[in-house]
Design an enzyme around this catalytic site. Structure first.
Site, PDB file in Angstrom:
ATOM      1  N   SER A 118       0.821  -1.210   0.000  1.00 44.51           N
ATOM      2  CA  SER A 118       0.000   0.000   0.000  1.00 44.51           C
ATOM      3  C   SER A 118       0.855   1.260   0.000  1.00 44.51           C
ATOM      4  O   SER A 118       1.965   1.271   0.556  1.00 44.51           O
ATOM      5  CB  SER A 118      -0.899   0.003   1.240  1.00 44.51           C
ATOM      6  OG  SER A 118      -1.514   1.261   1.433  1.00 44.51           O
ATOM      7  N   TYR A 142      -2.126   0.341   9.824  1.00 41.18           N
ATOM      8  CA  TYR A 142      -2.299  -0.299   8.523  1.00 41.18           C
ATOM      9  C   TYR A 142      -1.022  -0.172   7.698  1.00 41.18           C
ATOM     10  O   TYR A 142      -0.477  -1.162   7.198  1.00 41.18           O
ATOM     11  CB  TYR A 142      -3.480   0.323   7.780  1.00 41.18           C
ATOM     12  CG  TYR A 142      -3.569  -0.072   6.326  1.00 41.18           C
ATOM     13  CD1 TYR A 142      -3.634  -1.405   5.947  1.00 41.18           C
ATOM     14  CD2 TYR A 142      -3.572   0.896   5.315  1.00 41.18           C
ATOM     15  CE1 TYR A 142      -3.714  -1.773   4.610  1.00 41.18           C
ATOM     16  CE2 TYR A 142      -3.657   0.545   3.983  1.00 41.18           C
ATOM     17  CZ  TYR A 142      -3.724  -0.793   3.642  1.00 41.18           C
ATOM     18  OH  TYR A 142      -3.798  -1.148   2.313  1.00 41.18           O
ATOM     19  N   LYS A 146       1.814  -3.174   6.677  1.00 42.99           N
ATOM     20  CA  LYS A 146       2.213  -3.440   5.296  1.00 42.99           C
ATOM     21  C   LYS A 146       3.722  -3.274   5.115  1.00 42.99           C
ATOM     22  O   LYS A 146       4.375  -4.042   4.403  1.00 42.99           O
ATOM     23  CB  LYS A 146       1.451  -2.501   4.355  1.00 42.99           C
ATOM     24  CG  LYS A 146      -0.004  -2.869   4.144  1.00 42.99           C
ATOM     25  CD  LYS A 146      -0.137  -4.189   3.410  1.00 42.99           C
ATOM     26  CE  LYS A 146      -1.536  -4.484   2.983  1.00 42.99           C
ATOM     27  NZ  LYS A 146      -1.652  -5.747   2.226  1.00 42.99           N
TER      28      LYS A 146
END
Length: 330
Positions: A118, A142, A146
Site C-alpha cells: 500500500s 495499517y 504493510k
C-alpha cells in the site's frame, strides 16, 4: 503461459478481478479466502478453499494438495482509520498472516511471490508524486503492518530462490460494468462507492478535514481503476516467470484528485446532488499521496485503460445503479 497460481483474498474486490484476468489468460487459479469481505459467487470458475490466512495447518494442506508455480498475496485488512482503533487485528492479519503464507511458500519452494502492499507505507511523504525509493514512514498501523510485511518478504526471500514483486496500491476504485463483481453498494467503505451511495439515496456525505495544505483544503489521492490494477498483477506474474529480478512498484495513475474534486465529479456523473458535511481531520490521514509510476510503466510496459477519475467514477455509478436496482426488484 499456463501456471498454477494461489491467490489469497481472491474472492474480494481486487482479488475477484485478478482471478478473472488471470483465468482469461489461461492460468489455473486456486483462491484461499475466509469470505469475511469476499463472496464465492464473485469467482464462479475458480477453485475456492475457505480458510484464514493465519491458519498454518489449513495453508499447509492447500500447498500439499496443489503444485503452485506462484503465489499472489492479497488477503489483508485495508482500512487506515479502523487500524487506529484495532491495531492488533491489523498486525495479526497483515503481518503475521503474511509470515504464515511465506513460511509455506518457502517450504514448498514457490519461485514467484506477488504481494499487495500500500501507499500507506510512505506515511506523509511531503512530495508528490512519491517514488519507490522514498523513506517508509507510515503514520497508522495499517501502513506499518504493510511495511513490516514487505520487509519480511525481502528477508525471507534472501534465504531461498523466491523472487518477488511488491505492488504498492494507491487508491483502488471503479468496477467492471459487465459483471459488477466486488461491489457492495449497501455498505461502502471507500470514498467513490460512498459518493455513489450518497447520490443514489440522496444522503449526506462527510469530508474529514478541509484545512490541509492542498489545492482546496481536502486530502488528495491517486485513484487507479480496479481492472487496470488487475492487469498489473498479470504483467507482474509474467515478469517474474521470465526470471526477472525482484522489484517494488507503485500502482497509481500518477495524478491526484482531492476529496472535494471526487465528490463534485460524482455529482456531475450521477446527475444527483447531495449534501457534503465538513468534519475534523481523522488520525492517520496523509494530506497527499500521489504515485510516481514511471518504474511501473517502464518495467511492465503498462498503460492504464482508465485515464482519469471521472471515467473511474462512471463505472462505479453504473454498477451502483444496476446492483441497487436489482435489489429493489427482489
Amino acid at each position: 503461459m499456463s501456471l498454477n497460481v494461489l491467490i489469497t483474498g481472491g474472492a474480494g474486490y481486487v482479488g475477484s478481478h485478478v482471478v478473472k484476468t488471470l483465468e482469461k489468460s489461461g492460468y489455473f487459479t486456486v483462491v484461499y479466502d475466509n469470505l469475511s469481505t469476499g463472496r464465492a459467487d464473485w469467482i464462479p470458475d475458480a477453485e475456492l478453499v475457505v480458510g484464514d490466512i493465519g491458519d498454518q495447518a489449513a495453508l499447509s494442506r492447500v500447498f500439499k494438495r496443489y503444485s503452485f508455480d506462484a503465489v499472489i498475496h492479497l488477503a489483508a485488512r485495508v482500512s487506515a482509520p479502523e487500524s487506529i482503533k484495532k491495531p492488533l487485528r491489523y498486525y495479526a492479519d497483515n503481518l503475521c498472516g503474511s509470515i504464515a503464507l511465506l513460511k509455506q511458500s518457502r517450504k514448498h519452494q514457490i519461485p514467484c511471490f506477488i504481494h499487495a502492499s500500500s501507499a500507506a507505507v510512505y506515511g506523509n511523504p511531503g512530495v508528490a508524486p512519491v517514488g519507490e525509493n522514498a523513506p517508509l514512514l507510515p503514520i497508522n498501523p495499517y501502513g506499518a503492518s504493510k511495511m513490516m510485511a514487505e520487509r519480511a518478504i525481502m528477508d525471507i526471500s534472501g534465504s531461498s530462490d523466491m523472487r518477488w514483486t511488491i505492488l504498492r496500491y494507491f487508491n483502488v476504485a471503479g468496477a467492471d460494468v459487465k459483471t459488477c463483481v466486488g461491489q457492495r453498494p449497501e455498505n461502502p467503505v471507500h470514498l467513490i462507492p460512498k459518493a455513489c451511495r450518497a447520490a443514489g439515496l440522496g444522503q449526506d456525505i462527510s469530508i474529514f478535514g478541509d484545512d490541509y495544505d492542498t489545492i482546496d483544503g481536502s486530502c488528495v489521492r491517486d485513484y487507479i481503476h480496479v481492472k487496470d490494477l488487475a492487469h498489473i498483477h498479470l504483467l507482474a506474474l509474467e515478469y517474474l516467470a521470465g526470471k526477472n529480478p525482484s522489484i517494488v512498484l507503485n500502482c497509481g495513475l500518477g495524478r491526484g484528485s482531492s476529496v472535494k474534486e471526487v465528490l463534485n465529479t460524482a455529482q456531475r456523473v450521477s446527475g444527483k446532488n447531495f449534501t457534503v458535511n465538513r468534519k475534523p481531520r481523522r488520525p492517520g490521514d496523509a494530506p497527499v499521496l500521489v504515485a510516481d509510476n514511471a518504474l511501473l510503466k517502464k518495467t511492465l510496459n503498462w498503460t492504464p485503460r482508465y485515464q482519469n477519475v471521472s471515467e473511474i467514477i462512471e463505472t462505479s455509478w453504473i454498477c451502483h445503479q444496476r446492483l441497487t436496482g436489482r435489489r429493489s426488484k427482489n
